[in-house]
Scaffold this active site. Structure first.
Site, PDB file in Angstrom:
ATOM      1  N   LEU A   1       1.570   2.506  13.898  1.00  0.00           N
ATOM      2  CA  LEU A   1       0.143   2.614  13.616  1.00  0.00           C
ATOM      3  C   LEU A   1      -0.261   1.720  12.451  1.00  0.00           C
ATOM      4  CD1 LEU A   1      -0.373   6.476  13.946  1.00  0.00           C
ATOM      5  CD2 LEU A   1      -1.057   4.700  15.578  1.00  0.00           C
TER       6      LEU A   1
ATOM      7  N   GLU B   1       2.757 -24.468   4.222  1.00  0.00           N
ATOM      8  CA  GLU B   1       2.258 -24.406   2.849  1.00  0.00           C
ATOM      9  C   GLU B   1       2.269 -23.001   2.267  1.00  0.00           C
ATOM     10  OE1 GLU B   1       0.969 -28.162   4.657  1.00  0.00           O
ATOM     11  OE2 GLU B   1       0.645 -26.075   5.307  1.00  0.00           O
TER      12      GLU B   1
ATOM     13  N   ASP C   1       5.137  -2.915  10.078  1.00  0.00           N
ATOM     14  CA  ASP C   1       5.050  -3.633  11.348  1.00  0.00           C
ATOM     15  C   ASP C   1       3.712  -4.338  11.516  1.00  0.00           C
ATOM     16  OD1 ASP C   1       3.939  -1.081  11.459  1.00  0.00           O
ATOM     17  OD2 ASP C   1       4.527  -0.700  13.529  1.00  0.00           O
TER      18      ASP C   1
ATOM     19  N   GLY D   1       0.346  -6.440  -1.454  1.00  0.00           N
ATOM     20  CA  GLY D   1      -0.892  -5.771  -1.095  1.00  0.00           C
ATOM     21  C   GLY D   1      -1.687  -6.621  -0.139  1.00  0.00           C
TER      22      GLY D   1
ATOM     23  N   HIS E   1       0.827  -1.209   0.000  1.00  0.00           N
ATOM     24  CA  HIS E   1       0.000   0.000   0.000  1.00  0.00           C
ATOM     25  C   HIS E   1       0.863   1.263   0.000  1.00  0.00           C
ATOM     26  CE1 HIS E   1       0.784  -1.155   4.177  1.00  0.00           C
ATOM     27  NE2 HIS E   1       0.687   0.117   4.505  1.00  0.00           N
TER      28      HIS E   1
ATOM     29  N   HIS F   1      -3.477 -37.048  -2.833  1.00  0.00           N
ATOM     30  CA  HIS F   1      -4.408 -37.545  -1.826  1.00  0.00           C
ATOM     31  C   HIS F   1      -5.754 -36.831  -1.912  1.00  0.00           C
ATOM     32  CE1 HIS F   1      -0.663 -39.205  -0.521  1.00  0.00           C
ATOM     33  NE2 HIS F   1      -1.236 -39.886   0.458  1.00  0.00           N
TER      34      HIS F   1
END
Length: 615
Positions: free
Chosen positions: A179, A356, A147, A115, A68, A405
């Site tokens: 923030l 995964e 963060d 994003g 962003h 599987h």
């Protein structure tokens, strides 16, 4: 650049971020402003890149995980001369290369689409693996994270993998601006909280004031000199840095600044500094190494072979013929049979363990470096990585995913291990290819074909053994199908794939003995689907019945419907699939209970042709 010039460059990046978002009327300028000094120092002193040659093998690689903050990235592109000011101000416009979140489909300098937070570092790990283990050209991978995204589990899958692999060519820069979108992050400005976590995964960490350009410069130098460990630079920053009205204030995420002109003046006004990024070292361009003609394995008609076994043997042969083929597995290589590739080509095999998300992300990173990855795990467990599959499609990444599987046919392990949603989720991915072979010969051919396709390719394999019904010279074009039973008197068409092909053939034989001829189509290409064959079958038999070891929603039945979406009348269509929640039982019992074995198919067919016998 001297310290004052670096600080000035940081201000320019802030100003241009504000201008771009203001022109668009949307965007994330405050998230860009916090990381501006980090970006300025990186570009001016440490990043090695030829923007005229983004494919240069010696180029460092940069991943903006906090996608962003794209205004910052585009401001940086302007500062290095890759774009001009006019293009910068097309940010978020229709047709502009400068999208709200950057993608490599539009810009050659972008490594991967970001994003969806928490994906940049995992993909960066994949790129770093390519650099350290395969290319060995000395490039460095820099990942800029926010963060907030460190709350994502995928970040810590990546951190552990990077530490385990000793990826000292990888540096993550964490913009700790305190923030998030709706308020403070979990740890705020507690850099030590993040350091302890990275250190637990054997990372070298550096804590720094992210607005002290000299300290940031030293931190980058320390990362470059660290060997045997990846480095995490934890930078304390302020969101909206430099503009009093927005700096370190809540409620301003994802919004242009209230008064852009005033903010730009406070930041010292527009600038037009140009950076000469360091040139990359000379390096050899990666080329696919082909050892010779592809010699795929073959089997005798009637031989009992599981398609998962065929996958392992075929992939190994493909790896012998092509040096760009790599294999990844999620600690189930003895089940997916990827271990066969590992034994023959250990240098190109990547064990991702039970992670995964990192499995798929590493495949995306390897694909970004020109390799052809095959990543395998149980079909059911790929659901955990689905967001990475979705974002890989947005990136335009070429990766091969293999889900073993699948379906109730796995038997006693029960529903937690059964892939019953995988066809639906993979069909929904933009531009994907979905393949479901029924025998070993078909599997081997499709494994080889996948290497030459674009986008996301998915192959569904089965646990149990099944008889070989095709000869070694049979061809299986993607988008095709095979008509296995056919006559002019067919009363209906049974469309099957994978394990249900064999059940459909047995049902057709039983029905024939009762005087009910039916057509059988092996629809091994679930997407793209063979529209012509299906339309012809509908016209000639009047009714289609799909049989799938998958939930009814989104699988084979819906794929068949795709053949009739051009406005023509939809034929009579009946779908047999797994309608209830399975338990533990033998494979034969599972198929019978679901009504998709030979007996269930024959019974349903008799009802459809109004030949059911009342007893």
């Amino acid at each position: 650049m001297k310290s004052a010039e670096l600080a000035d460059l940081g201000q320019q990046l802030r100003v241009d971020s504000v201008r771009a978002a203001d022109a668009a009327g949307s965007g994330h300028p405050t998230s860009s402003m916090s990381a501006a000094d980090l970006m300025a120092v990186l570009l001016a002193h440490h990043f090695r890149y030829d923007f005229d040659r983004p494919a240069h093998p010696g180029n460092d690689r940069f991943v903006l995980s906090k996608g962003h903050a794209s205004p910052l990235l585009y401001a940086a592109y302007k500062a290095v001369g890759a774009i001009d000011d006019e293009e910068l101000l097309t940010f978020r416009e229709l047709g502009s290369r400068l999208e709200g979140h950057p993608t490599p489909r539009r810009l050659p300098w972008v490594e991967t689409a970001t994003g969806s937070l928490g994906q940049g570092l995992p993909v960066g790990v994949g790129i770093a693996l390519a650099g350290k283990r395969l290319e060995r050209t000395g490039y460095r991978v820099w990942v800029l994270c926010g963060d907030s995204e460190l709350a994502e589990g995928s970040v810590w899958e990546a951190a552990e993998h990077a530490g385990h692999e000793h990826l000292d060519n990888l540096t993550v820069i964490v913009d700790v601006n305190r923030l998030g979108q709706r308020g403070p992050t979990r740890h705020g400005h507690d850099l030590d909280a993040y350091a302890r976590r990275f250190q637990a995964f054997d990372w070298h960490t550096v804590e720094v004031d992210g607005h002290d350009v000299d300290a940031v410069d030293r931190a980058y130098g320390e990362a470059l000199s660290t060997t045997g460990q990846p480095t995490a630079i934890l930078a304390r920053t302020l969101k909206g840095k430099g503009v009093e009205a927005v700096q370190d204030r809540e409620g301003l995420h994802g919004k242009p600044l209230p008064d852009a002109d005033e903010a730009i003046a406070e930041l010292g006004g527009p600038r037009d500094l140009r950076i000469e990024v360091r040139e990359p070292p000379a390096a050899r361009m990666l080329h696919a190494v082909r050892a010779g003609h592809l010699d795929l394995p073959t089997w005798d008609l009637g031989e009992e072979i599981a398609t998962r076994d065929a996958y392992g043997h075929a992939l190994t042969a493909l790896g012998t013929a092509r040096g760009d083929v790599v294999a990844l597995d999620g600690e189930v290589g003895d089940s997916t049979r990827a271990e066969l590739f590992a034994k023959e080509h250990p240098d190109r095999y990547f064990e991702c363990y039970i992670a995964e998300q990192q499995l798929v992300a590493a495949a995306v990173g390897l694909a970004a470096r020109g390799f052809v990855p095959y990543a395998a795990t149980f079909a059911a467990f790929l659901t955990r990585a689905y967001d990475f599959v979705r974002m890989a499609s947005i990136s335009g990444a070429g990766i091969n995913l293999v889900g073993s599987h699948a379906g109730v046919a796995i038997g006693q392990d029960g529903p937690s291990q059964m892939g019953l949603e995988d066809l639906a989720m993979m069909r929904a991915v933009h531009g994907s290819t979905v393949l479901y072979p029924c025998d070993a010969q078909q599997t081997a051919q499709l494994v080889a074909a996948m290497a030459g396709l674009d986008g996301i390719r998915y192959l569904r394999t089965s646990r149990g053994k099944s008889p070989v019904i095709y000869g070694p010279d049979e061809e299986f074009p993607v988008g095709g199908s095979k008509v296995l039973r056919s006559s002019d008197q067919d009363r209906l068409t049974v469309v099957a794939a994978g394990v249900t092909v064999h059940e459909a053939l047995a049902a057709a034989d039983a029905l024939a003995r009762d005087g009910i001829p039916v057509r059988v189509v092996d629809l091994y290409s679930v997407k793209p689907v063979d529209r012509l064959t299906l339309r012809r079958a509908a016209e000639e038999t009047g009714c289609l019945m799909t049989v799938e070891d998958h939930h009814e929603e989104g699988g084979l039945g819906d794929a068949v419907l795709d053949a009739f979406l051009d406005g023509r009348p939809v034929p009579r269509l009946v779908r047999l699939g797994v309608r209830t929640m399975p338990g533990s039982a033998s494979p034969e019992e599972q198929l019978h209970t679901a009504g998709i074995d030979a007996d269930g198919i024959a019974a349903a067919a008799k009802l459809l042709v109004e030949e059911a016998i009342v007893r």
